[in-house]
Structure formats: structure tokens, C-alpha cells
Design an enzyme around this catalytic site. Sequence first.
Site, PDB file in Angstrom:
ATOM      1  N   GLY A  13      42.369  44.492  57.599  1.00  8.76           N
ATOM      2  CA  GLY A  13      42.443  43.830  56.295  1.00  8.76           C
ATOM      3  C   GLY A  13      41.499  42.646  56.173  1.00  8.76           C
ATOM      4  N   GLY A  15      41.481  40.601  53.527  1.00 13.80           N
ATOM      5  CA  GLY A  15      41.998  39.740  52.456  1.00 13.80           C
ATOM      6  C   GLY A  15      41.968  38.288  52.913  1.00 13.80           C
ATOM      7  N   PHE A  16      42.856  37.475  52.350  1.00 16.57           N
ATOM      8  CA  PHE A  16      42.847  36.038  52.663  1.00 16.57           C
ATOM      9  C   PHE A  16      43.127  35.792  54.146  1.00 16.57           C
ATOM     10  CE2 PHE A  16      43.409  36.088  48.121  1.00 16.57           C
ATOM     11  CZ  PHE A  16      42.605  35.031  47.718  1.00 16.57           C
ATOM     12  N   VAL A  82      43.202  52.284  58.181  1.00 16.73           N
ATOM     13  CA  VAL A  82      43.948  52.500  59.421  1.00 16.73           C
ATOM     14  C   VAL A  82      45.246  53.233  59.084  1.00 16.73           C
ATOM     15  CG1 VAL A  82      45.040  51.410  61.412  1.00 16.73           C
ATOM     16  CG2 VAL A  82      42.937  50.437  60.450  1.00 16.73           C
ATOM     17  N   GLU A 174      50.728  35.583  32.990  1.00 16.02           N
ATOM     18  CA  GLU A 174      49.289  35.419  32.743  1.00 16.02           C
ATOM     19  C   GLU A 174      48.719  36.594  31.950  1.00 16.02           C
ATOM     20  OE1 GLU A 174      48.142  32.353  36.323  1.00 16.02           O
ATOM     21  OE2 GLU A 174      47.829  34.457  36.754  1.00 16.02           O
ATOM     22  N   ASP A 303      50.762  38.615  53.518  1.00 11.79           N
ATOM     23  CA  ASP A 303      51.818  39.258  52.724  1.00 11.79           C
ATOM     24  C   ASP A 303      52.633  40.305  53.483  1.00 11.79           C
ATOM     25  OD1 ASP A 303      51.141  37.724  50.589  1.00 11.79           O
ATOM     26  OD2 ASP A 303      50.558  39.371  49.262  1.00 11.79           O
ATOM     27  N   ALA A 319      48.305  33.203  48.448  1.00 11.54           N
ATOM     28  CA  ALA A 319      47.008  33.175  49.130  1.00 11.54           C
ATOM     29  C   ALA A 319      46.881  32.029  50.151  1.00 11.54           C
ATOM     30  CB  ALA A 319      45.900  33.108  48.082  1.00 11.54           C
TER      31      ALA A 319
HETATM   32  C1  FAD Z   1      47.735  39.913  40.371  1.00 11.32           C
HETATM   33  C2  FAD Z   1      47.999  38.935  41.472  1.00 11.32           C
HETATM   34  C3  FAD Z   1      47.945  37.566  41.200  1.00 11.32           C
HETATM   35  C4  FAD Z   1      48.165  36.647  42.214  1.00 11.32           C
HETATM   36  N1  FAD Z   1      48.080  35.327  41.918  1.00 11.32           N
HETATM   37  C5  FAD Z   1      48.196  34.417  42.896  1.00 11.32           C
HETATM   38  C6  FAD Z   1      48.008  33.028  42.633  1.00 11.32           C
HETATM   39  O1  FAD Z   1      47.765  32.622  41.484  1.00 11.32           O
HETATM   40  N2  FAD Z   1      48.103  32.151  43.668  1.00 11.32           N
HETATM   41  C7  FAD Z   1      48.372  32.585  44.947  1.00 11.32           C
HETATM   42  O2  FAD Z   1      48.392  31.768  45.864  1.00 11.32           O
HETATM   43  N3  FAD Z   1      48.579  33.879  45.232  1.00 11.32           N
HETATM   44  C8  FAD Z   1      48.490  34.820  44.240  1.00 11.32           C
HETATM   45  N4  FAD Z   1      48.680  36.140  44.513  1.00 11.32           N
HETATM   46  C9  FAD Z   1      49.102  36.536  45.883  1.00 11.32           C
HETATM   47  C10 FAD Z   1      47.941  36.539  46.843  1.00 11.32           C
HETATM   48  O3  FAD Z   1      46.841  37.216  46.280  1.00 11.32           O
HETATM   49  C11 FAD Z   1      48.384  37.199  48.139  1.00 11.32           C
HETATM   50  O4  FAD Z   1      49.446  36.437  48.669  1.00 11.32           O
HETATM   51  C12 FAD Z   1      47.244  37.272  49.145  1.00 11.32           C
HETATM   52  O5  FAD Z   1      46.218  38.113  48.667  1.00 11.32           O
HETATM   53  C13 FAD Z   1      47.748  37.803  50.483  1.00 11.32           C
HETATM   54  O6  FAD Z   1      46.680  37.855  51.386  1.00 11.32           O
HETATM   55  P1  FAD Z   1      46.662  38.944  52.542  1.00 11.32           P
HETATM   56  O7  FAD Z   1      45.465  38.651  53.358  1.00 11.32           O
HETATM   57  O8  FAD Z   1      47.983  38.999  53.196  1.00 11.32           O
HETATM   58  O9  FAD Z   1      46.502  40.345  51.794  1.00 11.32           O
HETATM   59  P2  FAD Z   1      45.380  40.853  50.787  1.00 11.32           P
HETATM   60  O10 FAD Z   1      44.602  39.725  50.212  1.00 11.32           O
HETATM   61  O11 FAD Z   1      46.096  41.762  49.852  1.00 11.32           O
HETATM   62  O12 FAD Z   1      44.395  41.695  51.713  1.00 11.32           O
HETATM   63  C14 FAD Z   1      44.831  42.832  52.391  1.00 11.32           C
HETATM   64  C15 FAD Z   1      43.606  43.683  52.706  1.00 11.32           C
HETATM   65  O13 FAD Z   1      44.011  44.728  53.584  1.00 11.32           O
HETATM   66  C16 FAD Z   1      43.376  45.936  53.213  1.00 11.32           C
HETATM   67  N5  FAD Z   1      44.219  47.034  53.726  1.00 11.32           N
HETATM   68  C17 FAD Z   1      45.508  47.302  53.407  1.00 11.32           C
HETATM   69  N6  FAD Z   1      45.959  48.334  54.141  1.00 11.32           N
HETATM   70  C18 FAD Z   1      44.934  48.729  54.927  1.00 11.32           C
HETATM   71  C19 FAD Z   1      44.785  49.759  55.909  1.00 11.32           C
HETATM   72  N7  FAD Z   1      45.803  50.556  56.231  1.00 11.32           N
HETATM   73  N8  FAD Z   1      43.583  49.887  56.513  1.00 11.32           N
HETATM   74  C20 FAD Z   1      42.539  49.074  56.187  1.00 11.32           C
HETATM   75  N9  FAD Z   1      42.639  48.093  55.263  1.00 11.32           N
HETATM   76  C21 FAD Z   1      43.818  47.911  54.665  1.00 11.32           C
HETATM   77  C22 FAD Z   1      43.302  45.852  51.703  1.00 11.32           C
HETATM   78  O14 FAD Z   1      42.263  46.673  51.198  1.00 11.32           O
HETATM   79  C23 FAD Z   1      43.017  44.365  51.483  1.00 11.32           C
HETATM   80  O15 FAD Z   1      41.644  44.094  51.424  1.00 11.32           O
HETATM   81  C24 FAD Z   1      48.462  37.091  43.522  1.00 11.32           C
HETATM   82  C25 FAD Z   1      48.522  38.460  43.799  1.00 11.32           C
HETATM   83  C26 FAD Z   1      48.285  39.371  42.782  1.00 11.32           C
HETATM   84  C27 FAD Z   1      48.331  40.846  43.083  1.00 11.32           C
END
Ligand code: FAD
Length: 429
Positions: A13, A15-16, A82, A174, A303, A319
Site C-alpha cells: 500500500g 497510501g498515507f 497482493v 462535503e 486504516d 490520514a
Molecule cells: C472520501 C474520503 C474523504 C476523507 N477525508 C478525510 C479528511 O478530510 N481528513 C482525514 O484525515 N482523513 C480523511 N479520510 C480518511 C483517510 O483518507 C484515510 O484514513 C487514509 O487514507 C488512510 O491511509 P492508509 O495508508 O491506511 O490507506 P490508503 O490511503 O487508503 O492507502 C491504501 C493503499 O493500499 C493499496 N492497496 C489496498 N489493498 C492492496 C493490495 N491487496 N495490494 C496492493 N495494494 C493494495 C490501495 O491501492 C491504496 O493505495 C477520507 C477518506 C475518504 C475515502
Amino acid sequence: MADIAVKKVVIIGGGFAGLECAKQLANKPTFEVTLIDRTNHHLFQPLLYQVATATLPSHDIARSLRSILDEADNVTVLMDEVLNVDSEAKSLTGRSGNTYDFDTLVVAAGAKTGYFGNDHWAEHTIGMKTLAEAHEIRERVLKNLETAEISNDPEERRRLMTIAIVGGGPTGVELSGAFVELIQRSMKRNFRRIDTSQLKVILIEAGPRLLPPYEEESSAYTQKRLEKLGVEVRTSTMVTDIEAGKVITKDTVIEAGSILWAAGVEAESIVSKLPVETNRAGKVTPDACLSLPGHRDIFVAGDVTFMKDANGVPVPGVAPAASQMGRFIGKLLVKEAVPGQENAERPGFVYWDKGAMAIVGRSHAVVEFGKIQLKGIIAWFAWLFIHILFLVDFRSKLSVFIHWLWNYVTDAPGVRVFEYKPEDDISKK
Ligand SMILES: Cc1cc2nc3c(=O)[nH]c(=O)nc-3n(C[C@H](O)[C@H](O)[C@H](O)COP(=O)(O)OP(=O)(O)OC[C@H]3O[C@@H](n4cnc5c(N)ncnc54)[C@H](O)[C@@H]3O)c2cc1C
């Protein structure tokens, strides 16, 4: 000179959480890092709703993972999904069929849309977790307006011009505020046969108030503000079923051309392959240092977790929490790479709460930071500033700033073009 032992770290992943962890390990010669994501980009989800509501183009909120990490010589970015984790053999399998061995695994796969066990609702609704979904929402709403413009049936027009949004959290708030403003106001001179002020946005929330985790005052302000904009807010309204074009509640059936689902999330499926129990939302509770109980070399972040920090504070799915967890794990691994520190006692993760905020239409927002509560235009400026600050690079910051300034001055969001697809049956959802 003795060879340096190089540790293979695989991060699932970008993401953040995953990206922040990779950044901590970048150009550290004792690590060979592989970051695997099924997409080729890092997505700034907090601004996803602005792509769905035609305010920002997708490249403003998504950045190529390769370009972000191109200076990190020891980090390899791979686009693969994965599908399996063999924690005994310390190996992963991707959808490509490739296997990836690891010494240390960081699972930062995030969350996906969850339907509380009613998975068939997915067929009739559009979620809000990916760029593809944001594009689908934008296209559906805009296409419905086009179809309403050529329809001679008043009932059909009404249905096409109704957007039902399930979930009164920040995403639902929003989306609903932005859609009424876009269509009722900004697009009012664009159509000749339909009156865009007739657009109906219905925001449905099961609980007694909007923005449930916020203070009651912020919830009340948000509801009042949305209603003033023209959103029909229905709190204490439990959705009992969803069919094609229909949201069914205990008391009523809402017919809507677009049904948007912003009500729940659950951990990504890959989490179920980890050697640990998951809760009802598929999330895992790690040790205080974010590794899995009994598995010192497998970490989880962001998350996918459900936990309290070392001070007993619940860590929310936002995030900043994900970034902080990714950074914590990266720093811990760097520290443990120092000879003699391999088995040192690990500290617990402590979450720094940076507050919560949601935008409520143009020029209004609610912000909560500890005891500080802001509402209205000051909160809106704070929201703008903080979102620009946290965008991933200078180009995104500048581009988003210019788009917002242009939209504000002209009141004409520009990202309204969608492709012609003859096979589309736009009355399906
Ligand atoms: C519409 C929306 C609005 C939001 N607004 C806010 C806000 O205003 N403020 C705030 O703080 N938070 C907000 N959030 C929440 C915030 O975006 C999440 O808490 C944050 O993105 C979590 O980060 P993460 O790294 O855990 O996961 P993510 O950022 O979701 O990244 C996970 C990554 O893993 C990858 N992935 C998943 N499964 C697999 C796999 N099996 N194999 C390979 N890759 C994989 C995905 O493609 C993705 O790129 C919002 C979320 C959404 C959906």
C-alpha cells in the site's frame, strides 16, 4: 570490512501509511524496500469529493508513486495486487503470479467501502474510495442532468434530478453541500429545459445528527447550513434496503437517479490473510508498537487497524493517524538496524490528534482542534490552508490553489466533460 546485512522490507500500500514508512527508509543502505500497490498512484482521499463534484481534475489529488519515490534508490515500486500472505514462509503472492519474499512486512492496505453485510447494495450505489468511483459519481450525476434535459416525463426528470447520499459523516456532508452549489447555482444558466434549482440532494443519516464524532454544536451548525443551501437532511433514518434507483427506509422509498454510499468502511481483504483475528470491520488490533502479536516482523498501519495508542487514546481512521503510524514503523526499523539494537524493547505508538474538519459548502466549514472549535469562513480558510499544506508536492499545491481561486472568482468549476459511451444505460442506478 564486514558486509552490511540488508533487510528486505515489503510494504503493501502506497497510501498515507505506506508512503510515509517508505520515506523513512529511503536511501538507508541497510534496507531493500519494495512498495507494492495495485494502483500506480498515491491518492489524497480527503479531496476526492472535489473530483466527484467537478471541482478538481484527478491529477491534482493523485501522484505517481514512482515519481514521489524516484530519489529513493533503495525503494522499488511495483504495481501489483497482493492476494496472499504466507507469514510462516515470509512470502507474498501477487495477482500477477509473482511472489515477494520479505524479512519485514508492513501492511498498509487501507480500507474499502463497507455495506454492513449488505454487499448486494454495492450494485445499486457508488462508493467514494477510489478515483474510479469519484469519476463514476461525477459522470452519473452529470449524465442524469443531460437525460433530464431531453426527457418529456416529469416523473422521470424528478428521479434523474435526485441525488441520495447515504451517510452523514464528513464525506456525505462535503458531497451534498458541493453538489447543491454546483448544480443549483453554478450550472443554473447551463440548461434551457430543466430548472437546475429543482435538483434534490437528500442526505440520509442513521444516527440522530450529522458528523457523529464532532461536538453537537458543530453537527447542529452543519445541518442548519446544509438545509440553508437546499440539502434535505434526514437524520435518525435507517436504510433498510437499496434496490435499483431506490433507497428504502423504515417509513419511505426514495427514488433517486444517483445513489451515493458514504456510510461505512471496512479493512481491505488482504488483512484477512494475516495470522491474527479481525473485528467485524475486518480490522486488526496490533501490539502497542504496531506489530502483530507473536509476529515481531509483521506490522500494520493506517486504516487496517483498530486500536488505542500507548496512552489509551483511540486512534481514528484518518490520514494523519495513518502517516504517523507509517513514520513510527519506519523510524523503529531504522533504530533496530543499529548493531546491538535488534532486540531492544520497543516503544508504544502515541497518536498526535491534529483535530477534525469538514467543509460545508462554499465559504463555510467546521474545525475542531482540542477545545478549539471554529465555524464559518474562518474555519473554511483553515480547511483550505491545511489541505493545501498536506498535499504531496509543490506542483499539486500550486495547481489546487489555482483551481480553487479560479472556481471562487468565476463560480464555474470546470471539470465537467465525460466520454461518450453508447453502451451506457444511464437509468440503471
Ligand atoms: C472520501 C474520503 C474523504 C476523507 N477525508 C478525510 C479528511 O478530510 N481528513 C482525514 O484525515 N482523513 C480523511 N479520510 C480518511 C483517510 O483518507 C484515510 O484514513 C487514509 O487514507 C488512510 O491511509 P492508509 O495508508 O491506511 O490507506 P490508503 O490511503 O487508503 O492507502 C491504501 C493503499 O493500499 C493499496 N492497496 C489496498 N489493498 C492492496 C493490495 N491487496 N495490494 C496492493 N495494494 C493494495 C490501495 O491501492 C491504496 O493505495 C477520507 C477518506 C475518504 C475515502
